[in-house]
Motif scaffolding. Structure first.
Motif, mmCIF file in Angstrom:
data_model
loop_
_atom_site.group_PDB
_atom_site.id
_atom_site.type_symbol
_atom_site.label_atom_id
_atom_site.label_comp_id
_atom_site.label_asym_id
_atom_site.label_seq_id
_atom_site.Cartn_x
_atom_site.Cartn_y
_atom_site.Cartn_z
ATOM 1 N N GLU A 1 -48.619 -21.290 -100.340
ATOM 2 C CA GLU A 1 -48.806 -20.862 -98.954
ATOM 3 C C GLU A 1 -49.673 -21.860 -98.199
ATOM 4 N N SER B 1 -49.927 -25.059 -98.706
ATOM 5 C CA SER B 1 -49.130 -26.257 -98.429
ATOM 6 C C SER B 1 -48.187 -26.044 -97.250
ATOM 7 N N SER B 2 -47.512 -24.889 -97.236
ATOM 8 C CA SER B 2 -46.549 -24.638 -96.150
ATOM 9 C C SER B 2 -47.265 -24.463 -94.813
ATOM 10 N N ARG B 3 -48.437 -23.819 -94.816
ATOM 11 C CA ARG B 3 -49.162 -23.625 -93.560
ATOM 12 C C ARG B 3 -49.751 -24.935 -93.046
ATOM 13 N N ASN C 1 -48.465 -27.928 -93.607
ATOM 14 C CA ASN C 1 -47.321 -28.701 -93.086
ATOM 15 C C ASN C 1 -46.902 -28.196 -91.714
ATOM 16 N N ALA C 2 -46.894 -26.869 -91.542
ATOM 17 C CA ALA C 2 -46.499 -26.299 -90.249
ATOM 18 C C ALA C 2 -47.503 -26.679 -89.163
#
Length: 363
Positions: free
Chosen positions: A113, A115-117, A119-120
Motif C-alpha cells: 500500500e 508503494s502504490s500510494r 507512486n500515486a
C-alpha cells in the motif's frame, strides 16, 4: 487520493501572546474542496490562524470545526490535516520516494500500500521519473513538489499551505501557481493557502479572505473582492486604485445617478441621490478611459485632462492624468508595442470615469 469531507468552520478564534492579540475574533466558513486563501500583510494573523487549524497553536478563545467535529483540543498529529511550509524540510539522505513515504510508516500501511500510494502521489506532482533522486539533485520547484506529494500521500481532508512558493523566483512562482491550482482541481482536497501576494491569491483561489489586524476585513471570490472592495484598505491592498475624498451632493443629472463633490469637480455614480457623511470614491485604472483631446468622449464624468506621467509596462502604458484637481491613474493598451501617438507626456487628453466604474466606500 482526496479524503471525503474537508469543510472547515472557524468560530470566534482569538490568539493572545502576553498582551498582544494576534488573532482577534476571526470567523470563517470554508467549504469542502475549496481553494481558499488567507491574504494579508506580514503580521496580520494569517499564519497564526493556519497554525491553530494545524494544531501547532492553541486558541485563547474560539472553536475549530472540521466537518462538524470540534478539533480545538485535538493534538496536531491526530488531526486529518497536513501542512506544507515555505521551507521544504526534506531529508537530504533520503530519495524522493523515501521522503514522500516517510509519514506513511506512522499510518501502519503495508509495504504494498505504501508503494502504490507513493507512486500515486508522485504522479500527481509529475515526479514519478525522479523517485530515486536525492533532494540536492532537484531544482527548487521540484523540491516543493516533493513536499506537496509528502503531504498529499497521507490523504488529509485539509491541506494547509503557508506561503509555499515564497522562496522561489518570480518566473518559477508563476509556473507553480498554475501547477498548484491544477493539482487542487485533480485531487479535490480542501486547500487553505496563506499568502501576502495579491496576484497569487487572485489567480489561484475559489474564494479569499483579506485579513487585517487579526480580523476578517472581507470574504468573497477574487472578482467580488477586487471589483467590490468593502473598504479603502481592501481597494488599495488588492490591486491598484485611485481614491477620492468625496462629499454627497444629492442627485445626478439623470435618473439613477448620485452626485458627489470631489474638490472642484462633481462625479456621478450609479445609485440613489447621495446623502449622509463624507465617503471615498474608488476607481481601478483599467476602468478609466482616455481618448485624444481632438475626439472627446461623451456622457457624465468627462473632463479635459493633461498627461502628467507615463510608464511603459509592455502590453499597456500606465498613465497619470490631472483634470482640475483630480489626479487619476489609468491604463492604455499599447498598439504594436508602444503607446498611441496621441498619448504624450505633458499633452492634452479627454478623461472619462464611467458612473458604473466608481465604487462608494466608507471614509
Amino acid at each position: 487520493m482526496a479524503a471525503a469531507g474537508g469543510a472547515v468552520s472557524l468560530q470566534g478564534l482569538v490568539k493572545e501572546y502576553d498582551d498582544v492579540r494576534a488573532v482577534d475574533g476571526l470567523s470563517l466558513e470554508i467549504g469542502a474542496g475549496e481553494f481558499f486563501s488567507l491574504l494579508g500583510e506580514s503580521g496580520c494573523g494569517k499564519t497564526t490562524t493556519l497554525r491553530m487549524i494545524a494544531g501547532f497553536e492553541e486558541p485563547t478563545e474560539g472553536e475549530i470545526l472540521l466537518d462538524g467535529t470540534d478539533l480545538t483540543s485535538v493534538a496536531a498529529h491526530k488531526r486529518p490535516v497536513n501542512t506544507v511550509f515555505q521551507s521544504y524540510a526534506l531529508f537530504p539522505f533520503m530519495t524522493v520516494a523515501e521522503n514522500v513515504a516517510f509519514g506513511l510508516r506512522y499510518q501502519k500501511a503495508g509495504r504494498g500500500e505504501q508503494s502504490s500510494r507513493v507512486n500515486a502521489a508522485l504522479e500527481l506532482v509529475e515526479l514519478e521519473k525522479l523517485a530515486k533522486r536525492k533532494p540536492h539533485q532537484l531544482s527548487g520547484g521540484q523540491q516543493q513538489r516533493v513536499a506537496l506529494a509528502r503531504a498529499l500521500v497521507l490523504e488529509p481532508r485539509v491541506l494547509l499551505l503557508d506561503e509555499p512558493l515564497g522562496a522561489l523566483d518570480a518566473r518559477l512562482r508563476k509556473a507553480l501557481q498554475r501547477e498548484l491550482r491544477a493539482l487542487h482541481d485533480r485531487v479535490g482536497t480542501t486547500f487553505i493557502y496563506v499568502t501576502h501576494d495579491q496576484e497569487e491569491a487572485l489567480t489561484m483561489s475559489d474564494r479569499l479572505a483579506v485579513i487585517v489586524d487579526g480580523r476578517v476585513e472581507q470574504v468573497g471570490t477574487p472578482s467580488e473582492v477586487y471589483a467590490e472592495p468593502a473598504s479603502a484598505y481592501v481597494a488599495t491592498f488588492l490591486g491598484q486604485a485611485t481614491l477620492f475624498d468625496a462629499v454627497p451632493a444629492g442627485a445626478g443629472p439623470e435618473p439613477g445617478l448620485a452626485a458627489y463633490r470631489v474638490g472642484e469637480q462633481t462625479l456621478h455614480v450609479d445609485g440613489p441621490p447621495a446623502t449622509g457623511d463624507p465617503v471615498r470614491l474608488m476607481v481601478r485604472p483599467e476602468r478609466v478611459e482616455l481618448a485624444p483631446a481632438s475626439a472627446p468622449l461623451e456622457g457624465v464624468n468627462v473632463f479635459p485632462a493633461t498627461v502628467e506621467s507615463m510608464t511603459y509596462q509592455g502590453a499597456q502604458t500606465s498613465v497619470r492624468v490631472a483634470a482640475a484637481g483630480l489626479r487619476v491613474e489609468a491604463e492604455v493598451a499599447n498598439m504594436h508595442g508602444s503607446a498611441p501617438d496621441w498619448l504624450v507626456a505633458g499633452g492634452p487628453v479627454c478623461l472619462r470615469i464611467s458612473s458604473t466604474a466608481l465604487r462608494v466606500l466608507d471614509r
